[in-house]
Design a protein around this motif. Sequence first.
Motif, short mmCIF file in Angstrom:
data_model
loop_
_atom_site.label_atom_id
_atom_site.label_comp_id
_atom_site.label_asym_id
_atom_site.label_seq_id
_atom_site.Cartn_x
_atom_site.Cartn_y
_atom_site.Cartn_z
N PHE A 85 0.81 -1.22 0.00
CA PHE A 85 0.00 0.00 0.00
C PHE A 85 0.84 1.27 0.00
N PRO A 86 1.96 1.34 0.76
CA PRO A 86 2.81 2.53 0.63
C PRO A 86 3.35 2.73 -0.79
N ALA A 87 3.62 1.61 -1.47
CA ALA A 87 4.19 1.70 -2.83
C ALA A 87 3.16 2.15 -3.85
N LEU A 88 1.88 1.92 -3.59
CA LEU A 88 0.86 2.31 -4.56
C LEU A 88 0.86 3.82 -4.80
N GLY A 89 1.11 4.59 -3.73
CA GLY A 89 1.17 6.04 -3.90
C GLY A 89 2.30 6.45 -4.83
N LYS A 90 3.47 5.83 -4.67
CA LYS A 90 4.59 6.13 -5.56
C LYS A 90 4.28 5.71 -6.99
N LEU A 91 3.62 4.59 -7.11
CA LEU A 91 3.27 4.09 -8.44
C LEU A 91 2.37 5.09 -9.16
N LEU A 92 1.37 5.57 -8.48
CA LEU A 92 0.41 6.48 -9.11
C LEU A 92 1.03 7.85 -9.41
N LYS A 93 2.07 8.21 -8.66
CA LYS A 93 2.77 9.47 -8.91
C LYS A 93 3.84 9.33 -9.98
N GLY A 94 4.06 8.11 -10.46
CA GLY A 94 5.09 7.89 -11.47
C GLY A 94 6.49 7.79 -10.88
N ASP A 95 6.58 7.57 -9.57
CA ASP A 95 7.88 7.49 -8.90
C ASP A 95 8.37 6.04 -8.91
N TYR A 96 8.78 5.58 -10.09
CA TYR A 96 9.27 4.22 -10.23
C TYR A 96 10.16 4.15 -11.47
N GLU A 97 10.87 3.03 -11.60
CA GLU A 97 11.70 2.78 -12.76
C GLU A 97 11.21 1.53 -13.47
N ILE A 98 11.55 1.42 -14.74
CA ILE A 98 11.22 0.22 -15.52
C ILE A 98 12.51 -0.40 -16.03
N GLU A 99 12.72 -1.68 -15.68
CA GLU A 99 13.86 -2.44 -16.17
C GLU A 99 13.44 -3.30 -17.35
N SER A 100 14.19 -3.23 -18.42
CA SER A 100 13.95 -4.10 -19.57
C SER A 100 14.83 -5.32 -19.44
N ARG A 101 14.21 -6.50 -19.43
CA ARG A 101 14.94 -7.76 -19.28
C ARG A 101 14.94 -8.53 -20.59
N MET A 102 16.12 -8.92 -21.00
CA MET A 102 16.28 -9.72 -22.20
C MET A 102 15.53 -11.04 -22.09
N MET A 103 14.89 -11.45 -23.19
CA MET A 103 14.23 -12.74 -23.24
C MET A 103 14.91 -13.64 -24.28
N LEU A 104 14.57 -14.90 -24.25
CA LEU A 104 15.12 -15.89 -25.16
C LEU A 104 14.05 -16.36 -26.14
N ALA A 105 14.46 -16.61 -27.37
CA ALA A 105 13.59 -17.21 -28.37
C ALA A 105 14.12 -18.60 -28.70
N ALA A 106 13.25 -19.59 -28.64
CA ALA A 106 13.64 -20.97 -28.93
C ALA A 106 12.77 -21.53 -30.05
N ARG A 107 13.39 -22.25 -30.95
CA ARG A 107 12.66 -22.89 -32.05
C ARG A 107 13.04 -24.36 -32.11
N VAL A 108 12.03 -25.21 -32.20
CA VAL A 108 12.25 -26.65 -32.38
C VAL A 108 12.11 -26.98 -33.85
N LEU A 109 13.12 -27.66 -34.41
CA LEU A 109 13.06 -28.11 -35.80
C LEU A 109 13.06 -29.63 -35.82
N ARG A 110 12.19 -30.19 -36.63
CA ARG A 110 12.13 -31.64 -36.79
C ARG A 110 12.24 -31.97 -38.27
N GLU A 111 13.22 -32.79 -38.60
CA GLU A 111 13.52 -33.11 -40.00
C GLU A 111 13.78 -31.84 -40.80
N GLY A 112 14.42 -30.88 -40.15
CA GLY A 112 14.83 -29.64 -40.81
C GLY A 112 13.75 -28.59 -40.94
N LEU A 113 12.54 -28.88 -40.48
CA LEU A 113 11.43 -27.94 -40.63
C LEU A 113 11.02 -27.37 -39.27
N PRO A 114 10.70 -26.07 -39.20
CA PRO A 114 10.25 -25.47 -37.93
C PRO A 114 8.99 -26.17 -37.43
#
Length: 264
Positions: A85-114
């Motif tokens: 609840f204390p953090a909600l006030g900061k959130l609504l005032k825009g008093d926060y940071e946003i971290e961008s986290r790298m994600m992974l992409a995985a592809r399964v190929l069977r008999e050479g086809l995606p």
Amino acid sequence: MCIRDRFKARDVKVVIPQSTESMYMSSYDCPEIDFQEDVDLVMTLGGDGTILGVARQVAEKGIPILGVNLGHLGFLTDLEIPDLFPALGKLLKGDYEIESRMMLAARVLREGLPLKDFIALNDVVINKGPISRIIKLETYLGSEYLATYRADGIIVASPTGSTAYSLSAGGPIVNPQLEVMIVTPVCPHSLNARPFVLSDNQEIRIIMKTDTSDVMLTIDGQVGFPLKKNDSIVVRKADVYTKLVKVKKRSFSEVVRLKFRGGN
């Protein structure tokens, strides 16, 4: 006063996903959505697993996630219940940071086809089944042969996932501000098989060379896909990111210190 009422008192619209409403909680008079509508922020109540599941759903929309920890360690969650609840006030005032986290992409190929594509925030894992026998995994960096591992499996982790399964298997802790991939063999039958780190412009290709029906590809420990002999799994940096809201603005080293000593 509940979370919904506090937001409502400040003219903030609160909605819940349709699946959540039907499975876990009543609607509390909140409208339902399917994440196809415009949402400015998602708040999760749970542990890291909750964030992992939501991250895969909303990454392509670029919706920031604020995690409230109801679980144990909570590396990804930013708040504990006493902070909420204390953090909600900061959130609504825009008093926060946003971290961008790298994600992974995985592809399964069977008999050479995606065959199937996945995205992951923590890790992409190839692991043997319950029968106690090792599997054979042929690995390439791009088109260049690297090694053939005889092991229980192999983990390809993002920096965010470096504190999860990869760490338990002997991998390094990597600051999530970096954009790299960590490759960690699981219980390799070798004296010189060690974890290693790839740059964000490389891709790793793993070919399953064991003829068994018990090998699974798992995504963030939550989604499973059965593999067959000679299936190829290609993992690279994803084109999308997970955006995590940080109200407490703690450094990564502080989070590691607090979580590994059992503190909150």
